[in-house]
Design a protein around this motif. Structure first.
Motif, PDB file in Angstrom:
ATOM      1  N   ARG A  36       0.951  -1.096  -0.029  1.00 27.08           N
ATOM      2  CA  ARG A  36       0.071  -0.105  -0.045  1.00 27.08           C
ATOM      3  C   ARG A  36       0.650   1.442  -0.004  1.00 27.08           C
ATOM      4  NH1 ARG A  36      -1.227   3.046   4.333  1.00 27.08           N
ATOM      5  NH2 ARG A  36      -3.068   4.495   4.264  1.00 27.08           N
ATOM      6  N   ARG A  37       1.734   1.182   0.862  1.00 27.63           N
ATOM      7  CA  ARG A  37       2.707   2.610   0.808  1.00 27.63           C
ATOM      8  C   ARG A  37       3.633   2.519  -0.254  1.00 27.63           C
ATOM      9  NH1 ARG A  37       2.670   5.428   4.967  1.00 27.63           N
ATOM     10  NH2 ARG A  37       4.783   6.466   4.557  1.00 27.63           N
ATOM     11  N   ALA A  38       4.003   1.681  -0.983  1.00 29.74           N
ATOM     12  CA  ALA A  38       4.636   1.689  -2.341  1.00 29.74           C
ATOM     13  C   ALA A  38       3.646   2.346  -3.449  1.00 29.74           C
ATOM     14  CB  ALA A  38       4.816   0.469  -2.944  1.00 29.74           C
ATOM     15  N   ILE A  39       2.201   2.004  -3.433  1.00 26.59           N
ATOM     16  CA  ILE A  39       1.286   2.614  -4.269  1.00 26.59           C
ATOM     17  C   ILE A  39       1.153   4.011  -4.195  1.00 26.59           C
ATOM     18  CG2 ILE A  39      -0.971   2.389  -5.227  1.00 26.59           C
ATOM     19  CD1 ILE A  39      -0.685  -0.540  -4.545  1.00 26.59           C
ATOM     20  N   LEU A  40       1.205   4.441  -2.627  1.00 27.15           N
ATOM     21  CA  LEU A  40       0.925   5.687  -2.211  1.00 27.15           C
ATOM     22  C   LEU A  40       1.908   6.656  -2.489  1.00 27.15           C
ATOM     23  CD1 LEU A  40      -0.377   5.172   1.532  1.00 27.15           C
ATOM     24  CD2 LEU A  40      -1.730   6.426  -0.499  1.00 27.15           C
ATOM     25  N   ASN A  41       3.260   6.243  -2.501  1.00 22.24           N
ATOM     26  CA  ASN A  41       4.460   6.865  -2.914  1.00 22.24           C
ATOM     27  C   ASN A  41       4.922   7.030  -4.155  1.00 22.24           C
ATOM     28  OD1 ASN A  41       4.722   7.332  -0.041  1.00 22.24           O
ATOM     29  ND2 ASN A  41       6.258   5.940   0.423  1.00 22.24           N
ATOM     30  N   VAL A  42       4.199   6.381  -5.173  1.00 23.00           N
ATOM     31  CA  VAL A  42       4.700   6.414  -6.454  1.00 23.00           C
ATOM     32  C   VAL A  42       4.259   7.811  -7.245  1.00 23.00           C
ATOM     33  CG1 VAL A  42       2.696   5.562  -7.761  1.00 23.00           C
ATOM     34  CG2 VAL A  42       4.692   4.936  -8.763  1.00 23.00           C
ATOM     35  N   ALA A  43       3.269   8.582  -6.688  1.00 28.86           N
ATOM     36  CA  ALA A  43       3.043   9.886  -7.460  1.00 28.86           C
ATOM     37  C   ALA A  43       2.167  10.437  -6.453  1.00 28.86           C
ATOM     38  CB  ALA A  43       1.898   9.310  -8.607  1.00 28.86           C
ATOM     39  N   SER A  44       2.100  12.059  -6.722  1.00 30.53           N
ATOM     40  CA  SER A  44       1.359  12.855  -5.703  1.00 30.53           C
ATOM     41  C   SER A  44       0.239  13.348  -6.503  1.00 30.53           C
ATOM     42  CB  SER A  44       2.437  13.940  -5.320  1.00 30.53           C
ATOM     43  OG  SER A  44       1.872  14.916  -4.609  1.00 30.53           O
ATOM     44  N   PRO A  45      -0.932  13.523  -5.914  1.00 27.00           N
ATOM     45  CA  PRO A  45      -1.152  13.256  -4.285  1.00 27.00           C
ATOM     46  C   PRO A  45      -1.222  11.868  -4.248  1.00 27.00           C
ATOM     47  CG  PRO A  45      -3.281  14.042  -5.457  1.00 27.00           C
ATOM     48  CD  PRO A  45      -2.167  14.280  -6.612  1.00 27.00           C
ATOM     49  N   PRO A  46      -0.836  11.212  -2.938  1.00 27.04           N
ATOM     50  CA  PRO A  46      -0.818   9.990  -2.815  1.00 27.04           C
ATOM     51  C   PRO A  46      -2.351   9.443  -2.608  1.00 27.04           C
ATOM     52  CG  PRO A  46      -0.078  11.264  -0.947  1.00 27.04           C
ATOM     53  CD  PRO A  46      -0.380  12.178  -1.782  1.00 27.04           C
ATOM     54  N   ARG A  47      -2.391   8.189  -3.669  1.00 25.17           N
ATOM     55  CA  ARG A  47      -3.520   7.530  -3.498  1.00 25.17           C
ATOM     56  C   ARG A  47      -3.352   6.091  -3.739  1.00 25.17           C
ATOM     57  NH1 ARG A  47      -5.337  11.547  -7.966  1.00 25.17           N
ATOM     58  NH2 ARG A  47      -6.137  13.110  -6.841  1.00 25.17           N
ATOM     59  N   VAL A  79       7.353  -5.419  -3.600  1.00 20.48           N
ATOM     60  CA  VAL A  79       7.853  -3.996  -3.995  1.00 20.48           C
ATOM     61  C   VAL A  79       7.178  -3.056  -2.702  1.00 20.48           C
ATOM     62  CG1 VAL A  79       7.707  -2.156  -5.554  1.00 20.48           C
ATOM     63  CG2 VAL A  79       7.747  -4.556  -6.296  1.00 20.48           C
ATOM     64  N   THR A  80       8.236  -2.412  -2.204  1.00 21.45           N
ATOM     65  CA  THR A  80       7.761  -1.457  -1.047  1.00 21.45           C
ATOM     66  C   THR A  80       8.271  -0.112  -1.180  1.00 21.45           C
ATOM     67  OG1 THR A  80      10.165  -1.404  -0.238  1.00 21.45           O
ATOM     68  CG2 THR A  80       8.565  -3.344   0.330  1.00 21.45           C
ATOM     69  N   ALA A  81       7.607   0.726  -0.350  1.00 18.07           N
ATOM     70  CA  ALA A  81       7.761   2.338  -0.493  1.00 18.07           C
ATOM     71  C   ALA A  81       9.186   2.495  -0.802  1.00 18.07           C
ATOM     72  CB  ALA A  81       7.176   2.808   0.658  1.00 18.07           C
ATOM     73  N   GLU A  82      10.328   1.713   0.100  1.00 17.78           N
ATOM     74  CA  GLU A  82      11.777   1.928  -0.118  1.00 17.78           C
ATOM     75  C   GLU A  82      12.288   1.940  -1.463  1.00 17.78           C
ATOM     76  OE1 GLU A  82      15.320   3.413   1.174  1.00 17.78           O
ATOM     77  OE2 GLU A  82      13.464   3.618   2.104  1.00 17.78           O
ATOM     78  N   ASP A  83      11.538   0.792  -2.113  1.00 14.23           N
ATOM     79  CA  ASP A  83      12.041   0.366  -3.449  1.00 14.23           C
ATOM     80  C   ASP A  83      11.789   1.400  -4.439  1.00 14.23           C
ATOM     81  OD1 ASP A  83      12.927  -2.162  -2.548  1.00 14.23           O
ATOM     82  OD2 ASP A  83      11.138  -2.948  -2.805  1.00 14.23           O
ATOM     83  N   VAL A  84      10.542   2.116  -4.118  1.00 10.04           N
ATOM     84  CA  VAL A  84      10.202   3.139  -5.071  1.00 10.04           C
ATOM     85  C   VAL A  84      11.071   4.407  -4.572  1.00 10.04           C
ATOM     86  CG1 VAL A  84       8.184   4.995  -5.387  1.00 10.04           C
ATOM     87  CG2 VAL A  84       7.633   2.525  -5.081  1.00 10.04           C
TER      88      VAL A  84
END
Length: 116
Positions: A36-47, A79-84
Motif C-alpha cells: 500500500r505504501r509503495a502505491i501511495l508513494n509512486v505519485a502525488s497526491p498519494p492515492r 515492492v515496497t515504498a523504500e524500493d520506490v
C-alpha cells in the motif's frame, strides 16, 4: 525479459499483486506483491487505488524485474515504498512516468510459482 503479467488489486487492503511471466532462462511466473505504501508513494497526491496501481504498473514491473535479478527464481518479491524511493533516485526520469498502456487483468488466484 518480462512477457506479460497477471494483475490483481485488493481494494480492501489496498495492495497490488503481479504475477510476472518471465522466460529467462525457463518460462516461469514470479509472484510480486506491491505494498500500500509503495502505491501511495509512486505519485502525488498519494492515492492507493486500483487506478493508480494500473497507471504505474510498468513502473512496479520494472522494480520487480530488477529485484528478481538480485534474488533469483523461486522467491516471492515485494515492492515496497523504500524500493520506490530508491528507484526514483537511480532510474532515468522517464522510468517513473505513468504507463502509456498496460495489461490489467484480474487473476484467477490460482497457484503461481517459478520454475527452477
Amino acid at each position: 525479459m518480462s512477457l506479460s503479467s497477471l494483475v490483481e488489486f485488493d481494494a480492501r487492503a489496498r495492495i497490488g499483486r503481479l504475477h510476472l511471466l518471465v522466460d529467462a532462462p525457463n518460462f516461469c511466473t514470479i509472484p510480486v506483491s506491491v505494498t500500500r505504501r509503495a502505491i501511495l508513494n509512486v505519485a502525488s497526491p498519494p492515492r492507493a487505488t486500483s487506478e493508480r496501481f494500473e497507471q504505474y504498473l510498468g513502473f512496479f514491473e520494472s522494480i520487480a524485474l530488477e529485484k528478481y535479478g538480485r534474488v533469483g527464481p523461486g522467491r516471492q518479491i515485494a515492492v515496497t515504498a523504500e524500493d520506490v524511493r530508491i528507484w526514483r533516485r537511480t532510474a532515468p526520469a522517464t522510468a517513473a512516468s505513468p504507463s502509456k498502456k498496460s495489461l490489467f487483468l484480474i487473476s484467477n488466484k490460482g497457484e503461481f510459482g517459478c520454475c527452477d
